[in-house]
Every structure is written in structure tokens, then in C-alpha cells.
Design a protein around this motif. Sequence first.
Motif, mmCIF file in Angstrom:
data_model
loop_
_atom_site.group_PDB
_atom_site.id
_atom_site.type_symbol
_atom_site.label_atom_id
_atom_site.label_comp_id
_atom_site.label_asym_id
_atom_site.label_seq_id
_atom_site.Cartn_x
_atom_site.Cartn_y
_atom_site.Cartn_z
ATOM 1 N N UNK A 19 -59.361 23.347 0.139
ATOM 2 C CA UNK A 19 -60.581 23.547 0.926
ATOM 3 C C UNK A 19 -61.451 22.290 0.965
ATOM 4 N N UNK A 20 -61.489 21.555 -0.158
ATOM 5 C CA UNK A 20 -62.371 20.376 -0.252
ATOM 6 C C UNK A 20 -61.694 19.086 0.185
ATOM 7 N N UNK A 21 -60.384 19.126 0.376
ATOM 8 C CA UNK A 21 -59.611 17.909 0.645
ATOM 9 C C UNK A 21 -60.190 17.049 1.775
ATOM 10 N N UNK A 22 -60.576 17.631 2.908
ATOM 11 C CA UNK A 22 -61.108 16.793 3.996
ATOM 12 C C UNK A 22 -62.387 16.051 3.627
ATOM 13 N N UNK A 23 -63.137 16.559 2.645
ATOM 14 C CA UNK A 23 -64.424 15.956 2.277
ATOM 15 C C UNK A 23 -64.307 14.923 1.156
ATOM 16 N N UNK A 24 -63.134 14.785 0.584
ATOM 17 C CA UNK A 24 -62.949 13.841 -0.520
ATOM 18 C C UNK A 24 -62.868 12.408 -0.020
ATOM 19 N N UNK A 25 -63.238 11.479 -0.888
ATOM 20 C CA UNK A 25 -63.091 10.068 -0.561
ATOM 21 C C UNK A 25 -61.597 9.719 -0.545
#
Length: 283
Positions: A19-25
Motif C-alpha cells: 500500500x505504501x510502496x508508491x509513496x516511498x523514496x
Amino acid sequence: MLLEKAPESLVELKQAITECHPRLSKRLRQVAEYLVDNPSQIAFDTVAVISKDAGVHPSTLVRFANSFGYTGFSEMQRLFQQKLMQEAPSYQERIRIARQESGDTGEAPDQLLEQFVRANTLALDTLSKTTDGAEMERAVEILASAKATHIVGVRRAFVVASYFAYALRHIDHRAYLIDGVGGMYREQASTFAAEDAVVAISFHPYAGETQDVAQVAVERGVPLIVITDSQLSPLASQATACFVVKEAEVHAFRSLASSLCLAQSLSIGLAYRLDKQQALDIV
């Protein structure tokens, strides 16, 4: 910090990572992909070894763990250790153990054949045990409802895509292989209709051409069936039905046996479904 509360199980952690992958650096995405694809290494290797294999600085691993609510990397690592101890070894571990026990280190053609056969046997066994039956039913239903199916896969994945198109045509299903002749992937994708289906096959490093075709399908509301090798594949989050396939690997050469087996199973599953529908229509 991405989460207020740290996931308490590996299943929850993997779901949070997806779920968070797109928002990671960029670096944290690199860690995320390594974690999902190498759970055994995460469970038992040291921070120094993991960071080297993942291609990041050790502090990045700690920063990743902190981002998901853990006080340190070792706290997150315990989830991997607990999960691994509860389950049987993966087929990669099993093939490694089998080779060690047999002392098989030769490179003669017959020895290589034995290694590939053994590795693919274990990979196919893993495919059977890990593939969700409900997901296969969903994929077959999508294909059965489609007026036409468009299939794309480039480079290594082209073998699976071309076979899939071949198999569907042999059961009298309208299937079109998107081969991108002249670089015209998007032009071929422009023929997609909402009542069609698209099958996208892509393995790391995930070809841009396949992602472009899949994006057209998503934009047009066309059901998308994905065959890939990681839950963090850029195609996975867009899929209507998704299959993550772990292929056998021997001497850094990856097989396609499991992906081809899956494509064949879906094709024949569709044939049975269409035959059953035809019988009901006659009655």
C-alpha cells in the motif's frame, strides 16, 4: 513514519509495504522490493549482508523499519524469522539443500539437465501450493466474458505471451498478440474495447512497453490479468487478477516452466468453461 502502529505479522507488513510502496523514496522502494522477494535472507542475514545484497547503506534498513513503526531493524526482522520457522523451506532453499546433500557441483550437460529438472519440479510444486484457486476462477471468468483477449509480454516474457495467444486461438477464442512491430505498442493498444480483456506478462526489471500497454487497459476500464514475479511489480496494483510466479533459477538462468504451466492451465480452464456454457445453451 508511514504508519501509526507497526504491523504485528509478516502478512500485515507485506500488505502495508504494498500500500505504501508508491509513496516511498527510491532507496526505501529498493529495500521494500528486496524484503518481499528475499524473506529467507531477511530472516537470517546480518544488517551488513542484507544492505550489501540490497545495494543500500545499513542506515537505510533502519530508516525503512522506522518508517513502518518499528524501533529498529531487528524488531522488524523477527517477523520474518517467526514466519520462516512456521513454514517449510521455499523451493529455492530446498534446491540448495538438495544440491549440497548430493554434492552436485558439476557442469556437464547431463548434470545441468538434472539440476534444471530438479529446480523446475520444486518450482512447479510451489506454484501449485501458492496459487489462489479463486484468483484463477476470476481470471477464467474474465477471459470467458471477453469478446477478445490482447496479450503482451516482451523479452523473456514474450515466450509466455506468444504461447498464451497460441493456446487461446486453438480453443477458438479471439486472441491478439501485441508484438509492438515498429515500436507501435500504444497503437496496437488503441484497439482495446471495454468488453475485451488484456493479459500482461512481465518480470523484473519490468519492461516499460508492457507497463504502457497495461496503463491503456486501466484507462479504458478493460479487465487486466497480470502474470509477474513480485507483489511489488508495478503491474500488480493495477491488475483485476494477478499471479505472482516464482520461477526456478539455476546458475543465474531463470526458467519459464511455471509461467507457461500457469498460462496453459488458464487456457484449458477457459476451454472447459466455454464448452460447459455451450452445452447449457444447447439444453
